[in-house]
Design an enzyme around this catalytic site. Structure first.
Site, PDB file in Angstrom:
ATOM      1  N   LYS A  13       0.825  -1.212   0.000  1.00 48.29           N
ATOM      2  CA  LYS A  13       0.000   0.000   0.000  1.00 48.29           C
ATOM      3  C   LYS A  13       0.857   1.260   0.000  1.00 48.29           C
ATOM      4  CE  LYS A  13      -2.209  -0.858   3.847  1.00 48.29           C
ATOM      5  NZ  LYS A  13      -1.770  -2.181   4.282  1.00 48.29           N
ATOM      6  N   ARG A  88      -9.239   0.674   8.991  1.00 47.05           N
ATOM      7  CA  ARG A  88      -8.795  -0.707   9.157  1.00 47.05           C
ATOM      8  C   ARG A  88      -9.846  -1.545   9.878  1.00 47.05           C
ATOM      9  NH1 ARG A  88      -2.891   0.176   8.951  1.00 47.05           N
ATOM     10  NH2 ARG A  88      -1.877  -1.849   8.822  1.00 47.05           N
ATOM     11  N   ARG A 123      11.640  -6.107   4.611  1.00 41.29           N
ATOM     12  CA  ARG A 123      11.329  -4.678   4.573  1.00 41.29           C
ATOM     13  C   ARG A 123      12.246  -3.888   5.509  1.00 41.29           C
ATOM     14  NH1 ARG A 123       5.256  -2.661   4.895  1.00 41.29           N
ATOM     15  NH2 ARG A 123       5.159  -3.631   6.943  1.00 41.29           N
ATOM     16  N   ARG A 156      11.391  -2.653  11.243  1.00 43.83           N
ATOM     17  CA  ARG A 156      10.375  -2.333  12.236  1.00 43.83           C
ATOM     18  C   ARG A 156      10.197  -3.510  13.177  1.00 43.83           C
ATOM     19  NH1 ARG A 156       5.465  -0.381   8.582  1.00 43.83           N
ATOM     20  NH2 ARG A 156       4.364  -1.718  10.045  1.00 43.83           N
ATOM     21  N   ARG A 167      -0.383  -9.932  12.746  1.00 42.88           N
ATOM     22  CA  ARG A 167      -0.956  -8.833  11.963  1.00 42.88           C
ATOM     23  C   ARG A 167      -1.811  -9.342  10.816  1.00 42.88           C
ATOM     24  NH1 ARG A 167       4.182  -5.938  10.423  1.00 42.88           N
ATOM     25  NH2 ARG A 167       2.902  -4.450   9.307  1.00 42.88           N
TER      26      ARG A 167
HETATM   27  P1  ADP Z   1       1.283  -2.089   7.525  1.00 43.79           P
HETATM   28  O1  ADP Z   1       0.389  -1.545   6.474  1.00 43.79           O
HETATM   29  O2  ADP Z   1       2.502  -2.688   6.985  1.00 43.79           O
HETATM   30  O3  ADP Z   1       0.562  -2.974   8.508  1.00 43.79           O
HETATM   31  P2  ADP Z   1       1.223   0.413   8.978  1.00 43.79           P
HETATM   32  O4  ADP Z   1       2.395   1.258   9.051  1.00 43.79           O
HETATM   33  O5  ADP Z   1       0.067   0.851   8.160  1.00 43.79           O
HETATM   34  O6  ADP Z   1       1.798  -0.959   8.445  1.00 43.79           O
HETATM   35  O7  ADP Z   1       0.648   0.084  10.434  1.00 43.79           O
HETATM   36  C1  ADP Z   1       1.471  -0.377  11.467  1.00 43.79           C
HETATM   37  C2  ADP Z   1       0.683  -0.500  12.766  1.00 43.79           C
HETATM   38  O8  ADP Z   1       0.139   0.780  13.140  1.00 43.79           O
HETATM   39  C3  ADP Z   1      -0.533  -1.424  12.728  1.00 43.79           C
HETATM   40  O9  ADP Z   1      -0.185  -2.772  12.910  1.00 43.79           O
HETATM   41  C4  ADP Z   1      -1.362  -0.849  13.881  1.00 43.79           C
HETATM   42  O10 ADP Z   1      -0.864  -1.252  15.150  1.00 43.79           O
HETATM   43  C5  ADP Z   1      -1.131   0.648  13.765  1.00 43.79           C
HETATM   44  N1  ADP Z   1      -2.172   1.259  12.895  1.00 43.79           N
HETATM   45  C6  ADP Z   1      -1.963   1.923  11.717  1.00 43.79           C
HETATM   46  N2  ADP Z   1      -3.128   2.341  11.172  1.00 43.79           N
HETATM   47  C7  ADP Z   1      -4.111   1.919  12.015  1.00 43.79           C
HETATM   48  C8  ADP Z   1      -5.533   2.017  12.012  1.00 43.79           C
HETATM   49  N3  ADP Z   1      -6.208   2.616  11.019  1.00 43.79           N
HETATM   50  N4  ADP Z   1      -6.213   1.462  13.057  1.00 43.79           N
HETATM   51  C9  ADP Z   1      -5.573   0.846  14.056  1.00 43.79           C
HETATM   52  N5  ADP Z   1      -4.247   0.717  14.121  1.00 43.79           N
HETATM   53  C10 ADP Z   1      -3.505   1.236  13.116  1.00 43.79           C
END
Ligand code: ADP
Ligand code: ZN
Length: 210
Positions: A13, A88, A123, A156, A167
């Site tokens: 994404k 999400r 990554r 990360r 996840r």
């Molecule tokens: P990826 O898309 O690789 O999972 P992100 O950087 O988008 O990584 O998200 C990393 C973490 O940040 C998620 O696993 C969650 O803990 C938190 N997070 C990000 N966006 C949201 C969201 N919309 N709702 C809840 N938690 C979120």
């Protein structure tokens, strides 16, 4: 154009968001990056989010909803934006609707779980500017150094293999139902992630046109 990018963690994404952002000249809003920045600068928000994020869980809805609400009022969002990593959960999508935010299109990037597990382990990210790289698929010019800002690249914590499993589970349970939500609204476009980033980008850009 107001867009949402959907897909499992590691589906690409963020990478595709950058491509669309350059193409349409609209900003990408990544809740993950906003939370990581808050964490790094030691704000209260960051402290609240840390334990959830590190374990691979979602940060509670009310926290991320508040983040998005504020971010969308900024000037650079007025001609459109790309949401990367939000919503999400169904309650997050409902909150977005309640805010009166009109979404034009939702692009779902589909990648199989086993492919994701392999990708995510390679990554690397820049915590200073949010750029992402991959040891095999998207190398930085100098190993371990960010092309954009010169800071050190790191893995990360939540990209550790055990956390990735968690996840993916969270994704299937809580995020995947959004596909039906936006399908029902007539906004969903599905793109199948390809081996080469540029091939996926071509499909993503085509999905914006049609
Ligand atoms: P990826 O898309 O690789 O999972 P992100 O950087 O988008 O990584 O998200 C990393 C973490 O940040 C998620 O696993 C969650 O803990 C938190 N997070 C990000 N966006 C949201 C969201 N919309 N709702 C809840 N938690 C979120
Ligand atoms: Zn950087």
């Amino acid at each position: 154009m107001n867009l949402i990018l959907l897909g499992a963690p590691g589906a690409g994404k963020g990478t595709q968001a950058e491509v669309i952002s350059e193409h349409l000249h609209i900003p990408t809003i990544s809740t993950g990056n906003i939370i990581r920045e808050a964490l790094k600068s030691g704000t209260e928000l960051g402290q609240k989010a840390k334990s959830f994020m590190d374990s691979g869980a979602l940060v509670p809805d009310e926290i991320v909803i508040e983040i998005i609400k504020e971010r969308l009022t900024e000037d650079d969002c007025q001609n459109g934006f790309i949401l990367d990593g939000f919503p999400r959960t169904i309650p997050q999508a409902e909150a977005l609707d309640r805010m009166g935010v009109q979404i034009d299109r939702v692009i779902d990037i589909e990648v199989a779980d086993d492919v994701i597990a392999r990708r995510v382990s390679g990554r690397r990210v820049c915590l200073a500017c949010g750029a992402t790289y991959h040891l095999d698929y998207k190398k930085s010019k100098v190993e371990g150094v960010c092309d954009k800002c010169g800071d050190t690249l790191v893995q990360r914590k939540d990209d550790h293999p055990d956390t990735v499993k968690e996840r993916l589970q969270v994704y299937h349970d809580q995020t995947e139902p959004l596909k039906s939500y936006y399908e029902a609204a007539g906004k969903l476009k599905i793109v199948y992630g390809q081996e080469e980033v540029k091939d996926t980008s071509a499909l993503v850009l085509a999905a914006l046109e049609g």
